[in-house]
Design a protein around this motif. Sequence first.
Motif, PDB file in Angstrom:
ATOM      1  N   HIS A  81      31.342 -33.617 -41.288  1.00 57.07           N
ATOM      2  CA  HIS A  81      31.534 -32.135 -40.915  1.00 57.07           C
ATOM      3  C   HIS A  81      33.260 -32.126 -41.185  1.00 57.07           C
ATOM      4  O   HIS A  81      33.746 -31.225 -41.662  1.00 57.07           O
ATOM      5  N   ILE A 198      31.027 -23.331 -41.228  1.00 58.04           N
ATOM      6  CA  ILE A 198      30.286 -24.569 -41.010  1.00 58.04           C
ATOM      7  C   ILE A 198      28.913 -24.212 -39.944  1.00 58.04           C
ATOM      8  O   ILE A 198      29.457 -23.884 -38.666  1.00 58.04           O
ATOM      9  N   TYR A 240      27.378 -25.062 -45.474  1.00 58.07           N
ATOM     10  CA  TYR A 240      28.870 -24.709 -45.434  1.00 58.07           C
ATOM     11  C   TYR A 240      28.864 -23.615 -46.277  1.00 58.07           C
ATOM     12  O   TYR A 240      28.570 -23.337 -47.521  1.00 58.07           O
TER      13      TYR A 240
END
Length: 251
Positions: A81, A198, A240
């Motif tokens: 991430h 995200i 995303y």
Amino acid sequence: MLSHITKTSNPPSLCRRKKQKCRTRRVKIIRNRKATKEGVSSLVQKYWLQRYNLFSKYDEGIKLDEEGWFSVTPEEIAIRHAEKCANGVVIDCFSGAGGNSIQFAKKCRRVVAIDINPEKVVLAMNNAKVYGVEEYIDFIVGDFFQLAPSLKGDVVFLSPPWGGPSYKDIQSFTLDLLKPIDGYSMFQVAQVIAPNIIMFLPRNIDLNQVEELSWLSSPPLDLEIEFNYVHNNLKGVTAYFGDVVAAPLGC
Ligand code: ADP
């Protein structure tokens, strides 16, 4: 129980495989005793066995509460991430014990870590210290939805409560099951801060609904879906949105 296993007298013809089985069982019992000594309840022992997947520096003083064991993002996924975020300010809206904030802090300019529960923030601060990144994180105790209009950042990271381990029993996890508000409304709140979002979601999330989220904006946001595995086990799905899709790896 241990001595019972060691003393079991087996006939001389016992095959090697069976002996091996006994040995494996002994190791497991010893490990579980260590977990009990650490005060880990029987409910979370399964997660404790995977503690180094959650925090590679676990032995250096990581602290988790019971909920944290179920919900912290495995480190490998948190690193991923962070690699995908742009070099800027990341808002970690439900930071919990800090698994994601720590990795963001290692890669990005600044992290704002928010949690409504002050005890979680204390855990996150402790854990960030273990990784030596606490100075890059602004810890805030508060309700993300109340704070959102005043927040500024480049990337909004949403890892909202999935409702505990029972999410696994649902065949198709729909966005309305996210807590404390449904995923559509949550996404709209996040968009007020930045279009780069995200979302870390359950592995059984309804992907059609996730796709719908990208059309909420005009023009629609870029979307990338990632399936996150740890040792071949699917742990979650990351969506995303916006510039983070095209962001080069490594902030
Ligand atoms: P679950 O066990 O269902 O996966 P989590 O532990 O992942 O839930 O929840 C993530 C974190 O979100 C928790 O630490 C919780 O305190 C926090 N949280 C819940 N609601 C809010 C909110 N409105 N604002 C900020 N943090 C919140």
